[in-house]
Design a protein around this motif. Sequence first.
Motif, PDB file in Angstrom:
ATOM      1  N   LEU A 260       0.821  -1.214   0.000  1.00 19.64           N
ATOM      2  CA  LEU A 260       0.000   0.000   0.000  1.00 19.64           C
ATOM      3  C   LEU A 260       0.856   1.266   0.000  1.00 19.64           C
ATOM      4  O   LEU A 260       0.360   2.345  -0.321  1.00 19.64           O
ATOM      5  N   ASP A 261       2.129   1.140   0.366  1.00 23.84           N
ATOM      6  CA  ASP A 261       2.997   2.314   0.443  1.00 23.84           C
ATOM      7  C   ASP A 261       3.035   3.099  -0.863  1.00 23.84           C
ATOM      8  O   ASP A 261       3.076   4.328  -0.844  1.00 23.84           O
ATOM      9  N   ASN A 262       3.021   2.411  -1.998  1.00 22.54           N
ATOM     10  CA  ASN A 262       3.036   3.114  -3.281  1.00 22.54           C
ATOM     11  C   ASN A 262       1.799   3.994  -3.439  1.00 22.54           C
ATOM     12  O   ASN A 262       1.890   5.119  -3.917  1.00 22.54           O
ATOM     13  N   ALA A 263       0.639   3.485  -3.063  1.00 20.25           N
ATOM     14  CA  ALA A 263      -0.594   4.269  -3.164  1.00 20.25           C
ATOM     15  C   ALA A 263      -0.633   5.390  -2.126  1.00 20.25           C
ATOM     16  O   ALA A 263      -1.136   6.484  -2.396  1.00 20.25           O
ATOM     17  N   LEU A 264      -0.088   5.134  -0.939  1.00 21.17           N
ATOM     18  CA  LEU A 264      -0.095   6.136   0.132  1.00 21.17           C
ATOM     19  C   LEU A 264       0.929   7.248  -0.087  1.00 21.17           C
ATOM     20  O   LEU A 264       0.786   8.339   0.464  1.00 21.17           O
ATOM     21  N   ALA A 265       1.954   6.982  -0.893  1.00 21.11           N
ATOM     22  CA  ALA A 265       3.043   7.941  -1.087  1.00 21.11           C
ATOM     23  C   ALA A 265       2.572   9.280  -1.659  1.00 21.11           C
ATOM     24  O   ALA A 265       3.251  10.297  -1.505  1.00 21.11           O
TER      25      ALA A 265
ATOM     26  N   TRP B 286     -11.480  13.919   2.725  1.00 18.83           N
ATOM     27  CA  TRP B 286     -12.188  12.872   1.986  1.00 18.83           C
ATOM     28  C   TRP B 286     -13.010  12.036   2.952  1.00 18.83           C
ATOM     29  O   TRP B 286     -12.659  11.910   4.126  1.00 18.83           O
ATOM     30  N   PRO B 287     -14.074  11.402   2.452  1.00 19.62           N
ATOM     31  CA  PRO B 287     -14.826  10.479   3.308  1.00 19.62           C
ATOM     32  C   PRO B 287     -13.941   9.293   3.692  1.00 19.62           C
ATOM     33  O   PRO B 287     -12.990   8.958   2.969  1.00 19.62           O
ATOM     34  N   ARG B 288     -14.259   8.681   4.793  1.00 15.69           N
ATOM     35  CA  ARG B 288     -13.512   7.513   5.275  1.00 15.69           C
ATOM     36  C   ARG B 288     -13.594   6.390   4.240  1.00 15.69           C
ATOM     37  O   ARG B 288     -14.637   6.130   3.660  1.00 15.69           O
ATOM     38  N   LEU B 289     -12.464   5.723   4.018  1.00 14.83           N
ATOM     39  CA  LEU B 289     -12.410   4.557   3.139  1.00 14.83           C
ATOM     40  C   LEU B 289     -12.414   3.312   4.022  1.00 14.83           C
ATOM     41  O   LEU B 289     -11.679   3.252   5.012  1.00 14.83           O
ATOM     42  N   VAL B 290     -13.228   2.321   3.670  1.00 16.67           N
ATOM     43  CA  VAL B 290     -13.356   1.112   4.483  1.00 16.67           C
ATOM     44  C   VAL B 290     -13.248  -0.111   3.591  1.00 16.67           C
ATOM     45  O   VAL B 290     -13.937  -0.207   2.574  1.00 16.67           O
ATOM     46  N   SER B 291     -12.392  -1.049   3.996  1.00 14.80           N
ATOM     47  CA  SER B 291     -12.249  -2.338   3.316  1.00 14.80           C
ATOM     48  C   SER B 291     -12.518  -3.432   4.334  1.00 14.80           C
ATOM     49  O   SER B 291     -12.024  -3.370   5.461  1.00 14.80           O
ATOM     50  N   THR B 292     -13.291  -4.439   3.936  1.00 14.82           N
ATOM     51  CA  THR B 292     -13.590  -5.534   4.853  1.00 14.82           C
ATOM     52  C   THR B 292     -13.361  -6.875   4.174  1.00 14.82           C
ATOM     53  O   THR B 292     -13.391  -6.991   2.954  1.00 14.82           O
TER      54      THR B 292
ATOM     55  N   ALA C  17      -5.160 -14.318   3.975  1.00 11.84           N
ATOM     56  CA  ALA C  17      -6.130 -14.033   2.913  1.00 11.84           C
ATOM     57  C   ALA C  17      -6.942 -12.782   3.225  1.00 11.84           C
ATOM     58  O   ALA C  17      -7.215 -11.973   2.331  1.00 11.84           O
ATOM     59  N   SER C  18      -7.316 -12.596   4.474  1.00 16.42           N
ATOM     60  CA  SER C  18      -8.107 -11.412   4.827  1.00 16.42           C
ATOM     61  C   SER C  18      -7.273 -10.139   4.698  1.00 16.42           C
ATOM     62  O   SER C  18      -7.776  -9.116   4.234  1.00 16.42           O
ATOM     63  N   LEU C  19      -5.993 -10.198   5.074  1.00 20.90           N
ATOM     64  CA  LEU C  19      -5.128  -9.020   4.939  1.00 20.90           C
ATOM     65  C   LEU C  19      -4.917  -8.662   3.476  1.00 20.90           C
ATOM     66  O   LEU C  19      -4.930  -7.482   3.106  1.00 20.90           O
ATOM     67  N   VAL C  20      -4.729  -9.671   2.642  1.00 20.52           N
ATOM     68  CA  VAL C  20      -4.546  -9.422   1.211  1.00 20.52           C
ATOM     69  C   VAL C  20      -5.809  -8.798   0.617  1.00 20.52           C
ATOM     70  O   VAL C  20      -5.737  -7.852  -0.175  1.00 20.52           O
TER      71      VAL C  20
ATOM     72  N   ARG D 171      -6.225  -0.334  -1.752  1.00 17.94           N
ATOM     73  CA  ARG D 171      -5.381   0.205  -2.826  1.00 17.94           C
ATOM     74  C   ARG D 171      -6.253   0.716  -3.976  1.00 17.94           C
ATOM     75  O   ARG D 171      -6.034   1.791  -4.516  1.00 17.94           O
ATOM     76  N   ARG D 172      -7.275  -0.053  -4.340  1.00 22.09           N
ATOM     77  CA  ARG D 172      -8.186   0.357  -5.405  1.00 22.09           C
ATOM     78  C   ARG D 172      -8.902   1.659  -5.029  1.00 22.09           C
ATOM     79  O   ARG D 172      -9.009   2.585  -5.831  1.00 22.09           O
ATOM     80  N   GLN D 173      -9.356   1.755  -3.792  1.00 20.90           N
ATOM     81  CA  GLN D 173     -10.048   2.965  -3.337  1.00 20.90           C
ATOM     82  C   GLN D 173      -9.114   4.177  -3.334  1.00 20.90           C
ATOM     83  O   GLN D 173      -9.519   5.282  -3.710  1.00 20.90           O
TER      84      GLN D 173
END
Length: 118
Positions: A38-43, A75-81, A89-92, A99-101
């Motif tokens: 995720l670091d690439n997207a967060l950068a 921005w509105p909160r982003l949530v992944s579940t 598997a859940s972390l991936v 990352r998509r969001q």
Amino acid sequence: MLRSAPEQHAATVAGQLRLGSGFATAERPDIIERLSSLDNALAAFLSDAVELELSMKDRDRPGQATTLQCWLTGWPRLVSTSSHQALTASLVEVRDDLRRQLDDVKSRNAPQRNRQTL
């Protein structure tokens, strides 16, 4: 807030992640390693404009749910579940969805160079 100058500190998983319920502090290094792509997207964002929180409800029980939340200033909160029983598997799944969001947020904020004027 998007980062514009190289001297500003970019957001990273290691710097922004807080572990919520369902996780022990000793798990943090492994979790950061799993989420580090995720670091690439967060950068693109300033470190002080990003907060991440990972939590798990009903760990090791039926109905287990992993949640990765991201707060970006302005921005509105982003949530992944994920409801995968296996931790990896859940972390991936939550990582890839977040990352998509984040990519969507960045593209919405990008200048529109192909607009036609009338």
